[in-house]
Design a protein around this motif. Structure first.
Motif, mmCIF file in Angstrom:
data_model
loop_
_atom_site.group_PDB
_atom_site.id
_atom_site.type_symbol
_atom_site.label_atom_id
_atom_site.label_comp_id
_atom_site.label_asym_id
_atom_site.label_seq_id
_atom_site.Cartn_x
_atom_site.Cartn_y
_atom_site.Cartn_z
ATOM 1 N N ALA A 99 3.017 13.106 2.879
ATOM 2 C CA ALA A 99 4.376 14.082 2.887
ATOM 3 C C ALA A 99 5.228 13.562 1.455
ATOM 4 N N PHE A 100 4.817 12.068 0.758
ATOM 5 C CA PHE A 100 5.674 11.913 -0.126
ATOM 6 C C PHE A 100 4.808 12.093 -1.743
ATOM 7 N N PRO A 101 5.549 12.339 -2.634
ATOM 8 C CA PRO A 101 4.668 12.132 -3.928
ATOM 9 C C PRO A 101 4.239 11.042 -4.378
ATOM 10 N N GLU A 102 3.315 11.043 -5.083
ATOM 11 C CA GLU A 102 2.647 9.959 -5.965
ATOM 12 C C GLU A 102 3.693 9.342 -6.946
ATOM 13 N N LYS A 103 3.561 8.007 -7.186
ATOM 14 C CA LYS A 103 4.365 7.467 -8.185
ATOM 15 C C LYS A 103 3.523 7.562 -9.437
ATOM 16 N N HIS B 151 7.230 -6.169 -0.058
ATOM 17 C CA HIS B 151 7.819 -5.614 -0.983
ATOM 18 C C HIS B 151 7.186 -4.918 -2.099
ATOM 19 N N ASN B 152 7.139 -3.645 -2.442
ATOM 20 C CA ASN B 152 6.631 -2.980 -3.913
ATOM 21 C C ASN B 152 4.921 -3.160 -3.784
ATOM 22 N N LYS B 153 4.294 -2.932 -2.702
ATOM 23 C CA LYS B 153 2.928 -2.851 -2.712
ATOM 24 C C LYS B 153 2.146 -1.364 -2.933
ATOM 25 N N ILE B 154 1.174 -1.287 -3.530
ATOM 26 C CA ILE B 154 0.552 -0.323 -3.937
ATOM 27 C C ILE B 154 -0.395 0.228 -2.917
#
Length: 69
Positions: free
Chosen positions: A18-22, A40-43
């Motif tokens: 449901a969320f866009p890709e970075k 935090h900040n995991k891919i």
């Protein structure tokens, strides 16, 4: 430093859809664990593969929530 790949559950992956890709094929997330710890900040690649550092041990069932950044 090597990384560990965790395959997310179908429910966790569907939330990320449901969320866009970075960037091309990945998202950056904060991982909220059931024990209260936050990674935090995991891919996450292709909404399915969570990349963690080797010292960050967890399984999909340990994850309470994924927050897309």
């Amino acid at each position: 430093m090597a990384d560990t790949k965790i395959y997310l559950t179908e429910l966790q992956s569907s939330k990320l859809l449901a969320f866009p890709e970075k960037g091309m094929g990945y998202q950056i997330v904060d991982v909220i664990l059931k024990n209260g710890k936050i990674l935090h900040n995991k891919i996450v690649k292709n909404t399915q593969i969570l990349q963690l550092e080797d010292f960050e041990k967890c399984q999909p069932e340990d994850i309470k929530d994924l927050i897309v950044l």
